[in-house]
Every structure is written in C-alpha cells, then in structure tokens.
Design a protein around this motif. Sequence first.
Motif, PDB file in Angstrom:
ATOM      1  N   SER A  33      -2.530   8.788 -29.662  1.00 34.59           N
ATOM      2  CA  SER A  33      -2.200   8.647 -28.407  1.00 34.59           C
ATOM      3  C   SER A  33      -1.538  10.466 -28.957  1.00 34.59           C
ATOM      4  N   TRP A  34      -1.016  10.498 -27.092  1.00 33.60           N
ATOM      5  CA  TRP A  34      -0.284  12.034 -26.091  1.00 33.60           C
ATOM      6  C   TRP A  34       0.573  12.687 -28.139  1.00 33.60           C
ATOM      7  N   ARG A  35       1.471  11.343 -28.043  1.00 26.60           N
ATOM      8  CA  ARG A  35       2.530  11.815 -29.239  1.00 26.60           C
ATOM      9  C   ARG A  35       1.777  11.798 -30.864  1.00 26.60           C
ATOM     10  N   PHE A  36       0.238  12.480 -30.729  1.00 22.65           N
ATOM     11  CA  PHE A  36       0.023  12.935 -32.550  1.00 22.65           C
ATOM     12  C   PHE A  36      -0.786  14.121 -32.291  1.00 22.65           C
ATOM     13  N   CYS A  45      16.216  15.869 -17.921  1.00 21.46           N
ATOM     14  CA  CYS A  45      14.404  15.768 -18.249  1.00 21.46           C
ATOM     15  C   CYS A  45      14.773  15.434 -20.207  1.00 21.46           C
ATOM     16  N   GLU A  46      13.746  14.683 -20.274  1.00 23.00           N
ATOM     17  CA  GLU A  46      14.242  14.438 -21.657  1.00 23.00           C
ATOM     18  C   GLU A  46      13.354  14.780 -22.806  1.00 23.00           C
ATOM     19  N   LYS A  47      13.936  14.569 -23.802  1.00 28.33           N
ATOM     20  CA  LYS A  47      13.636  16.174 -25.123  1.00 28.33           C
ATOM     21  C   LYS A  47      11.910  15.462 -25.345  1.00 28.33           C
ATOM     22  N   PRO A  48      11.934  16.176 -26.284  1.00 31.29           N
ATOM     23  CA  PRO A  48      12.075  17.800 -26.657  1.00 31.29           C
ATOM     24  C   PRO A  48      11.869  18.349 -25.212  1.00 31.29           C
ATOM     25  N   GLY A 102       7.061   5.234 -17.836  1.00 29.44           N
ATOM     26  CA  GLY A 102       6.859   4.580 -19.048  1.00 29.44           C
ATOM     27  C   GLY A 102       7.737   3.976 -19.950  1.00 29.44           C
ATOM     28  N   PHE A 103       7.956   3.955 -21.081  1.00 26.27           N
ATOM     29  CA  PHE A 103       9.105   3.680 -22.115  1.00 26.27           C
ATOM     30  C   PHE A 103      10.277   4.170 -21.090  1.00 26.27           C
ATOM     31  N   MET A 104      10.116   5.580 -21.552  1.00 31.74           N
ATOM     32  CA  MET A 104      11.702   6.621 -21.335  1.00 31.74           C
ATOM     33  C   MET A 104      11.808   6.163 -19.708  1.00 31.74           C
ATOM     34  N   GLY A 105      10.837   6.107 -18.558  1.00 32.21           N
ATOM     35  CA  GLY A 105      11.157   5.745 -17.211  1.00 32.21           C
ATOM     36  C   GLY A 105      12.263   5.172 -17.179  1.00 32.21           C
ATOM     37  N   TYR A 137      19.460  14.273 -24.847  1.00 30.70           N
ATOM     38  CA  TYR A 137      19.408  13.989 -26.274  1.00 30.70           C
ATOM     39  C   TYR A 137      20.734  12.984 -26.144  1.00 30.70           C
ATOM     40  N   GLN A 138      20.026  11.532 -25.643  1.00 29.78           N
ATOM     41  CA  GLN A 138      21.281  10.931 -25.707  1.00 29.78           C
ATOM     42  C   GLN A 138      22.266  10.586 -26.936  1.00 29.78           C
ATOM     43  N   TYR A 139      21.720  10.219 -28.288  1.00 29.51           N
ATOM     44  CA  TYR A 139      22.037  10.323 -29.547  1.00 29.51           C
ATOM     45  C   TYR A 139      23.786  10.938 -29.886  1.00 29.51           C
ATOM     46  N   THR A 159      14.243  16.352 -33.471  1.00 27.71           N
ATOM     47  CA  THR A 159      14.652  16.996 -32.712  1.00 27.71           C
ATOM     48  C   THR A 159      16.635  16.686 -32.604  1.00 27.71           C
ATOM     49  N   HIS A 160      16.215  14.999 -32.171  1.00 32.11           N
ATOM     50  CA  HIS A 160      17.631  14.546 -32.339  1.00 32.11           C
ATOM     51  C   HIS A 160      18.473  14.975 -33.123  1.00 32.11           C
ATOM     52  N   VAL A 161      18.168  14.619 -34.777  1.00 25.67           N
ATOM     53  CA  VAL A 161      19.104  15.507 -35.440  1.00 25.67           C
ATOM     54  C   VAL A 161      19.516  16.543 -36.013  1.00 25.67           C
ATOM     55  N   ALA A 213       0.143   5.975 -21.987  1.00 22.93           N
ATOM     56  CA  ALA A 213       1.448   5.680 -22.799  1.00 22.93           C
ATOM     57  C   ALA A 213       1.182   5.357 -24.140  1.00 22.93           C
ATOM     58  N   ASP A 214       1.772   6.101 -24.951  1.00 24.22           N
ATOM     59  CA  ASP A 214       1.704   6.572 -26.127  1.00 24.22           C
ATOM     60  C   ASP A 214       2.424   4.698 -25.929  1.00 24.22           C
ATOM     61  N   LEU A 215       2.041   3.792 -27.435  1.00 29.94           N
ATOM     62  CA  LEU A 215       2.831   2.815 -27.112  1.00 29.94           C
ATOM     63  C   LEU A 215       4.169   2.048 -28.664  1.00 29.94           C
ATOM     64  N   CYS A 270       6.992   7.614  -9.650  1.00 30.68           N
ATOM     65  CA  CYS A 270       5.761   8.858 -10.138  1.00 30.68           C
ATOM     66  C   CYS A 270       5.055   8.723 -10.799  1.00 30.68           C
ATOM     67  N   ASP A 271       3.741   8.437 -11.009  1.00 31.61           N
ATOM     68  CA  ASP A 271       3.160   8.321 -12.551  1.00 31.61           C
ATOM     69  C   ASP A 271       1.397   8.200 -12.161  1.00 31.61           C
ATOM     70  N   ILE A 272       1.070   9.300 -13.210  1.00 32.42           N
ATOM     71  CA  ILE A 272      -0.606   9.479 -13.049  1.00 32.42           C
ATOM     72  C   ILE A 272      -1.216   8.422 -13.053  1.00 32.42           C
ATOM     73  N   PRO A 307       5.150  13.117 -21.344  1.00 39.32           N
ATOM     74  CA  PRO A 307       5.434  13.576 -22.296  1.00 39.32           C
ATOM     75  C   PRO A 307       5.513  15.198 -21.994  1.00 39.32           C
ATOM     76  N   ASN A 308       5.652  15.551 -23.440  1.00 42.97           N
ATOM     77  CA  ASN A 308       6.373  16.757 -23.730  1.00 42.97           C
ATOM     78  C   ASN A 308       6.317  18.842 -22.821  1.00 42.97           C
ATOM     79  N   ASP A 309       4.192  18.333 -22.744  1.00 47.04           N
ATOM     80  CA  ASP A 309       4.056  19.189 -22.639  1.00 47.04           C
ATOM     81  C   ASP A 309       3.367  19.633 -20.733  1.00 47.04           C
ATOM     82  N   THR A 310       3.982  18.459 -20.069  1.00 46.51           N
ATOM     83  CA  THR A 310       4.293  18.439 -18.752  1.00 46.51           C
ATOM     84  C   THR A 310       5.942  18.848 -18.284  1.00 46.51           C
ATOM     85  N   HIS A 311       6.875  18.355 -19.396  1.00 51.90           N
ATOM     86  CA  HIS A 311       8.316  19.144 -19.104  1.00 51.90           C
ATOM     87  C   HIS A 311       8.739  20.402 -18.003  1.00 51.90           C
ATOM     88  N   ALA A 312       8.377  21.373 -18.721  1.00 50.25           N
ATOM     89  CA  ALA A 312       7.958  22.476 -18.410  1.00 50.25           C
ATOM     90  C   ALA A 312       8.146  23.127 -16.753  1.00 50.25           C
TER      91      ALA A 312
HETATM   92  N1  LIG Z   1      15.596  10.264 -25.279  1.00 45.79           N
HETATM   93  C1  LIG Z   1      14.429   9.726 -25.909  1.00 45.79           C
HETATM   94  O1  LIG Z   1      15.853   9.247 -26.823  1.00 45.79           O
HETATM   95  C2  LIG Z   1      13.520   9.773 -25.917  1.00 45.79           C
HETATM   96  C3  LIG Z   1      12.810   8.457 -26.514  1.00 45.79           C
HETATM   97  C4  LIG Z   1      11.193   8.315 -26.342  1.00 45.79           C
HETATM   98  C5  LIG Z   1      10.559   9.021 -25.119  1.00 45.79           C
HETATM   99  N2  LIG Z   1      10.981  10.148 -25.140  1.00 45.79           N
HETATM  100  C6  LIG Z   1      10.279  11.624 -24.335  1.00 45.79           C
HETATM  101  O2  LIG Z   1      10.087  10.405 -23.256  1.00 45.79           O
HETATM  102  C7  LIG Z   1       9.109  11.225 -23.012  1.00 45.79           C
HETATM  103  C8  LIG Z   1       8.351   9.766 -22.075  1.00 45.79           C
HETATM  104  O3  LIG Z   1       7.384   9.809 -23.295  1.00 45.79           O
HETATM  105  P1  LIG Z   1       7.493   7.952 -23.136  1.00 45.79           P
HETATM  106  O4  LIG Z   1       7.885   7.436 -25.038  1.00 45.79           O
HETATM  107  O5  LIG Z   1       8.157   7.597 -22.185  1.00 45.79           O
HETATM  108  O6  LIG Z   1       5.689   7.894 -23.002  1.00 45.79           O
HETATM  109  P2  LIG Z   1       4.903   6.897 -22.235  1.00 45.79           P
HETATM  110  O7  LIG Z   1       3.857   6.848 -22.972  1.00 45.79           O
HETATM  111  O8  LIG Z   1       6.012   5.683 -22.608  1.00 45.79           O
HETATM  112  O9  LIG Z   1       5.384   7.385 -20.810  1.00 45.79           O
HETATM  113  C9  LIG Z   1       4.276   8.042 -20.487  1.00 45.79           C
HETATM  114  C10 LIG Z   1       4.062   7.717 -19.021  1.00 45.79           C
HETATM  115  O10 LIG Z   1       4.221   9.438 -18.421  1.00 45.79           O
HETATM  116  C11 LIG Z   1       3.370   9.276 -17.221  1.00 45.79           C
HETATM  117  N3  LIG Z   1       2.322  10.963 -17.217  1.00 45.79           N
HETATM  118  C12 LIG Z   1       1.210  11.250 -17.571  1.00 45.79           C
HETATM  119  N4  LIG Z   1       1.560  12.829 -17.359  1.00 45.79           N
HETATM  120  C13 LIG Z   1       2.281  12.802 -16.256  1.00 45.79           C
HETATM  121  C14 LIG Z   1       2.492  13.408 -14.613  1.00 45.79           C
HETATM  122  N5  LIG Z   1       1.987  14.435 -14.963  1.00 45.79           N
HETATM  123  N6  LIG Z   1       2.975  13.328 -14.128  1.00 45.79           N
HETATM  124  C15 LIG Z   1       4.066  11.477 -13.825  1.00 45.79           C
HETATM  125  N7  LIG Z   1       3.220  11.200 -14.816  1.00 45.79           N
HETATM  126  C16 LIG Z   1       2.490  11.586 -16.087  1.00 45.79           C
HETATM  127  C17 LIG Z   1       2.129   8.388 -17.976  1.00 45.79           C
HETATM  128  O11 LIG Z   1       1.103   7.539 -17.517  1.00 45.79           O
HETATM  129  C18 LIG Z   1       2.707   7.351 -18.902  1.00 45.79           C
HETATM  130  O12 LIG Z   1       3.276   6.720 -17.946  1.00 45.79           O
HETATM  131  C19 LIG Z   1       8.795  12.613 -24.118  1.00 45.79           C
HETATM  132  O13 LIG Z   1       9.606  13.821 -23.772  1.00 45.79           O
HETATM  133  C20 LIG Z   1       9.069  11.353 -25.333  1.00 45.79           C
HETATM  134  O14 LIG Z   1       9.994  12.749 -26.128  1.00 45.79           O
HETATM  135  C21 LIG Z   1      13.117  10.553 -25.501  1.00 45.79           C
END
Ligand SMILES: NC(=O)c1ccc[n+]([C@@H]2O[C@H](COP(=O)([O-])OP(=O)(O)OC[C@H]3O[C@@H](n4cnc5c(N)ncnc54)[C@H](O)[C@@H]3O)[C@@H](O)[C@H]2O)c1
Length: 390
Positions: A177-180, A102-105, A12-15, A134-136, A195-197, A229-231, A42-44, A82-87
């Motif tokens: 979306s997942w963010r809420f 790994c992305e934050k949090p 998604g966005f961070m990918g 935590y790029q900032y 978390t960034h600040v 994705a969260d848009l 990989c994306d689901i 999304p955050n629930d899958t990071h660990a």
């Molecule tokens: N560093 C930053 O400034 C910053 C900014 C935005 C988001 N983030 C973090 O990045 C992470 C992703 O956020 P985003 O904005 O890219 O979300 P997003 O919703 O745009 O993208 C998440 C993607 O992950 C996919 N996905 C979900 N579960 C999956 C799984 N088990 N395996 C593979 N793919 C899976 C979804 O289909 C979606 O395409 C979050 O933890 C968010 O907090 C960080």
Amino acid sequence: MKELKVGLIGAGFMGKAHVVGYSNTPKLFAPAPVRPIFKTVCDIDEAVAEEAKERFGFEKSTTDYMDIINDPDIDIVSVCTPNDTHAEISIAALNAGKHVLCEKPISNNPEDAKAMADAAEEAKKKGIISMCAYQYRRVPAVVLAKKFVEEGSIGEILNIRTQYLQSWSADPNSPLSWRFQKKYAGAGALGDIGTHVIDIAQYLAGDIDEVVSNVRTYIKERPVQEGGADLLGTVKIDGDAEKAPVDVDDEASFLVNFKSGAVGSIEATRNAWGRNNYITIELHGTKGSILFNYERLNELQVCFSDDPDDRRGFKTIYTGPAHYYGDVTWNIPGMNIGYGELKTIESYDFLKAVVEGVQPSTTFAEAYKVDRVCQAVLKSSSSRAWEKVQ
Ligand SMILES: NC(=O)c1ccc[n+]([C@@H]2O[C@H](COP(=O)([O-])OP(=O)(O)OC[C@H]3O[C@@H](n4cnc5c(N)ncnc54)[C@H](O)[C@@H]3O)[C@@H](O)[C@H]2O)c1
C-alpha cells in the motif's frame, strides 16, 4: 452554541477517527467549545466519499478537495490523506483562511514540512489555527508524566527510552500500500509510528541534538496494491501475485542525545509479532523514574528515590477525572478512556483553540522538528555515524 463547519479530506482510517473526535467533543466535554457541523467529505475514491457522507452524516461528498478549500462556508479542515498530499492540501486550506488539523507525519519530505510550518506561522498572524495530530502526548497519563518532569519530582532527566512496536506488517503477503512506498509515505515504520515517540521524547525531555541509527527493511518486496486505502495488514494477497520493491524501512532504532545533556533510545517497528500498539516510555531521573505503556493507557507508574529503602518501587496511578482537563468524560477513575476518547481530547483542544484564537501545542513547527529528527536518523543509517539534527 457556536457552530463550526467541517470539511474532511481523506475518509479512511483516520478520517473516521477525526469524525469520532469532532462528534464526541460536545458530548464528552462540558461546556463544549462548539458544535461541529459535518459539511463536506472528500475522498479520491468516489464510493468511499459517498459511503462516508451517508455513514458520518456529511451534507455533501466530493472527489476534489478544492471543493472544500473554495467553500467559504467551511471553517475547519481535517487532512487525513496519505503523507505526500499533506502539504498541498494544508497550505491551500490555510491560505483560504481555514483552520487545519493535519494528520502526522506532517509530510513525506523536509522541504514540504518546512513550507507547511512557514504557512502555519503566516496564517497564525491572521488568527488561523493549525495543529498536527500527534495525539499520544495528549494521553492524560503522558500529560501527568510531563507534570512530574516539570515539577522536578524525578529530578534531572538522565535517560529516556521510548518504543513503538506493532506487528501488522510482519506478514510478507501484506500488500504494498502507500505506507510501503517512499513517494507517498516518505519513510516506513520511522515516519509512520517512530514519529509519535520522537514527538513524545521531545515533549518530555526537550529537543534532540544528535542521533546514531540502525534502519532495516526486512521484507524487500510485497504484492502490488493499486491505490486505495492502506488496510493495516488486515488483507493479504496470496504468494503468486505480482510483487514490487519496498523502498522504506520496516524498523528503525536509534540512540539520541538531547540538547539538555540527557541521553536516550528510540525504536519503531511494524514487524514485531505479538506487539499491537505497544508504545512505551521509560524516564529515569536523578530522583525517580516514570513508566508508561499505551496498552495500559489509563495508568502511569512512578518510583521516587526518597521513598524508604524497604518500600521503594513503582506505584501505579490510575488516571481519571483528576487528570482530565476540562470536564472530559467519565467521573470515576478506572472507568477508563480509549483511543476514541483520545482523538476526542485532540479534537476538543483543536476546536477550543479555534474558538479562543489561541494556538495549541503540536504545531506544524513542532511537527517539522520531528521530521528533522527522522532525516538525521536516515542520514545516520547511511553514514554509520552520529548525525546532528539540522
Ligand atoms: N494519528 C495517528 O495515530 C494516525 C494513525 C493512522 C494514520 N495516521 C495518518 O493519517 C493519514 C491517513 O492515514 P490512514 O490510515 O487514514 O490512511 P487510509 O489509507 O486508511 O486512508 C487514506 C484515504 O485518503 C484517500 N485519499 C488519498 N489521496 C487523496 C486526495 N488527494 N484527496 C482526497 N482523498 C485522498 C484515500 O482514497 C483513502 O481513502 C496518514 O498521514 C497517516 O500517517 C495517523
């Protein structure tokens, strides 16, 4: 040039941001530590994975992240889900000997965050590098602020005020979306941007000892969004759509006491019309002050007490080559860098650390510390009292 093979999980966005960072590293930094090779994405969501493969130039796509974990050819893994899958994903990758960005949090709950910090510590003993995004704090102007603090140029820190204000969730038709949702995100504005600040405040002023908070959810339900994705507020669902409750915060504001004796305040909201990516830091010390606003990302303002009375005030330093580390980017101050270059600085730090075998900052342990501050903030919003960071 040495090559490292990349597996990206979550497209998604961070990918996209991680792909921009990796691919620009050898273009913007000389000498480049490494050339990243885009092996598997990989994306689901299969269509998202396939599109990312074509668009970003990966060799393969998959919907099962274990294909990346089990591939002995892959050296580094970016976790952008999304955050629930990071660990689950990060720990599997570390145990398989992959370096992890790994992305934050770091996670959506403190138990998982601790497990990640422990796994990273174990992996480090085998030369495996991990970093939380935590790029900032890597913004050259923020690095310069840290330098002023460490040199003692503004004296002892008395107060630090930080804010992260956005507007993208202020519209009630912006979907659920997942963010809420707590089960995915853990927390709302607090976990997403607060978390960034918190990270920056601790980077500049040391560990936070205790907090007292106000945490609010203004928009109690939102139109349902099934997965995906969260848009970031770019899509609205009309008022007749089925709605479901929001169980995370829209806004968190809190006072903090640092272990050093400094005090401060931190605010995060995604419901502030007119604010886009408004990250501000104001530091007051016994000998001066520092001011930073991300919307003026290339600038740092400083004021020193020993300037003469008739000319004391903030002066603006434009960051440029003198403040970049390595040979990053453009040669003239004022040519400026943006978000893409910031994610490239992060990628550079990560790739260089992998090549040199030296753990960079924003470790999983530091990210776990940020998470513990969030837990204290949430606890204080219920107890209505000061809470220690455990
Ligand atoms: N560093 C930053 O400034 C910053 C900014 C935005 C988001 N983030 C973090 O990045 C992470 C992703 O956020 P985003 O904005 O890219 O979300 P997003 O919703 O745009 O993208 C998440 C993607 O992950 C996919 N996905 C979900 N579960 C999956 C799984 N088990 N395996 C593979 N793919 C899976 C979804 O289909 C979606 O395409 C979050 O933890 C968010 O907090 C960080």
